[in-house]
Design an enzyme around this catalytic site. Structure first.
Site, short mmCIF file in Angstrom:
data_model
loop_
_atom_site.label_atom_id
_atom_site.label_comp_id
_atom_site.label_asym_id
_atom_site.label_seq_id
_atom_site.Cartn_x
_atom_site.Cartn_y
_atom_site.Cartn_z
N GLU A 109 47.60 46.23 52.03
CA GLU A 109 47.49 46.35 53.48
C GLU A 109 48.17 45.19 54.19
O GLU A 109 48.30 44.10 53.64
CB GLU A 109 46.02 46.41 53.90
N GLY A 184 45.76 38.65 48.16
CA GLY A 184 46.43 37.85 47.15
C GLY A 184 46.49 36.37 47.44
O GLY A 184 46.31 35.91 48.57
N SER A 218 49.30 30.48 52.78
CA SER A 218 47.96 29.98 52.46
C SER A 218 47.80 29.83 50.95
O SER A 218 48.47 30.49 50.17
CB SER A 218 46.89 30.94 52.99
N LEU A 242 39.98 25.67 52.22
CA LEU A 242 39.11 24.65 51.65
C LEU A 242 37.66 25.13 51.55
O LEU A 242 37.07 25.13 50.47
CB LEU A 242 39.18 23.37 52.49
N ASN A 317 33.79 37.06 58.28
CA ASN A 317 33.84 38.48 58.60
C ASN A 317 32.87 39.25 57.72
O ASN A 317 32.86 39.07 56.50
CB ASN A 317 35.26 39.01 58.38
N CYS A 360 40.55 38.83 57.97
CA CYS A 360 40.69 38.08 56.72
C CYS A 360 39.47 38.27 55.83
O CYS A 360 38.34 38.08 56.24
CB CYS A 360 40.88 36.61 57.06
#
Length: 368
Positions: A109, A184, A218, A242, A317, A360
């Site tokens: 996605e 990923g 990231s 982190l 989330n 996310c």
């Protein structure tokens, strides 16, 4: 589903390799591939113009190439790489999640977010993820395989086409920011991600002509890859996931911390900052009663004080069936104040796409 704490750095064997696509190749390699079909090498530049500047992968649109050559070139360099299964929109249609079906049936996605002053696209670099963070839906699903360079690039090409064609309302008509924060761990798919960055930032028509400064990569903290990335000469932003300032908690929340601890990860981040001239983004998902204590905010501020850094706090989330949930507003406020007390810039992220499982950490939850 992986066992708790289990890490997967190498994609499982046996996955069918994606077919070669023009976006996998450097400009020189494209000329060689075109010549191998019996066509003149200059056709490679024409094909690049169609794909990277006009977002056209349908041979019918290649009107400056003889009809007899189009099918041959399309077969060699424009395979059926991935197709849109569906789009889901929210936020008055300014946020759109795209569910892609890859050539082997694998699902990934991407999310396009249009703001009044910018457009951000969140893209996937792997199908699934092998880092196994317990609060992340994608990580809990495990790793299927790496995406090819072209599979990464095509997400952006399609997003740029959608903006040009007015499919997503409001805001600018060109991508401002690309964040490798979808499915990923980007640095676990190092070569293909680096290849994708080059295609995104090479000037048209060799690439999409985007600014490296608008790209964020990231990582959970793969230290050897971070140090290697620092030597690439990129001006991209590096975002470090982190999520805890202390090794005891981070070992649980981010299992890769058992390989490279907080200090090692931050030292690698500072090296990237020094070599790139870009400040580091520290990503920190605030989880109720787990990592959102004010004393942890104080400890985080002490770790980061005086560094070229910005802290991006993420309200967790909700993921179906998960025990994890977002912090209370008063705890979030106290955490922000504790970090800021050390002079460290800190903001709370505007989370979009929750109602379509597009934010996310949710990209795999609804499809697995």
């Amino acid at each position: 589903m992986p066992k708790p704490g289990e890490l997967t750095f190498v994609a499982p064997r046996g996955a069918k390799k994606p077919p070669r696509h023009i976006a996998d190749l450097t400009p020189a390699e494209r000329k060689e591939a075109v010549a191998a079909t019996g066509e003149k090498p200059f056709r490679a530049q024409q094909l690049s113009q169609h794909y990277f500047a006009r977002y056209a992968h349908d041979p019918a649109e290649w009107t400056n190439i003889p009809a007899g050559s189009r099918e041959k070139l399309a077969e060699a360099l424009f395979p059926d790489l991935m197709s849109v299964m569906r789009h889901i929109s929210c936020d008055d249609d300014t946020t759109r999640k795209t569910l892609w079906k890859l050539h082997d049936g694998t699902l990934v996605e991407s999310v396009l977010m249009r703001y009044p002053d910018r457009v951000t696209m969140c893209i996937s670099s792997q199908a699934g993820c092998g880092m196994n963070c317990p609060f992340c839906a994608t990580g809990q699903a495990g790793l299927d395989r790496n995406l090819s360079t072209a599979e990464i690039v095509h997400q952006i090409v399609d997003g740029m086409r959608a903006l040009r064609d007015g499919e997503v309302p409001g805001g600018p008509a060109r991508l401002s920011n690309i964040v490798f924060m979808g499915m990923g761990e980007p640095l676990a798919n190092y070569n293909r991600v680096v290849g994708a960055i080059r295609r995104l930032t090479d000037p048209e028509p060799d690439g999409l002509g985007l600014s490296q400064r608008g790209i964020t990569v990231s990582t959970v903290g793969l230290v050897p890859a971070m140090l290697r990335f620092a030597d690439e000469g990129f001006k991209c932003r590096l975002a470090v996931s982190l999520h805890a300032p202390d090794d005891e908690l981070r070992d649980t929340l981010v299992p890769v911390n058992t390989r490279w601890n907080v200090r090692e990860v931050l030292d690698a981040a500072w090296e990237y900052a020094d070599k790139s001239g870009r400040r580091i983004s520290i990503e920190y998902a605030l989880i109720r009663d787990i990592n959102d204590q004010a004393w942890r905010g104080d400890r985080l501020g002490r770790l980061l004080k005086g560094k070229r850094v910005h802290v991006n706090l993420i309200p967790l989330n909700p993921t179906p069936g998960s025990k994890w949930t977002a912090s209370r507003p008063e705890d979030e406020k106290a955490f922000v104040e504790a970090v800021a007390a050390h002079g460290v810039p800190v903001t709370v992220r505007d989370t979009r796409g929750q109602e379509i499982d597009g934010a996310c950490g949710q990209l795999a939850a609804a499809e697995r």
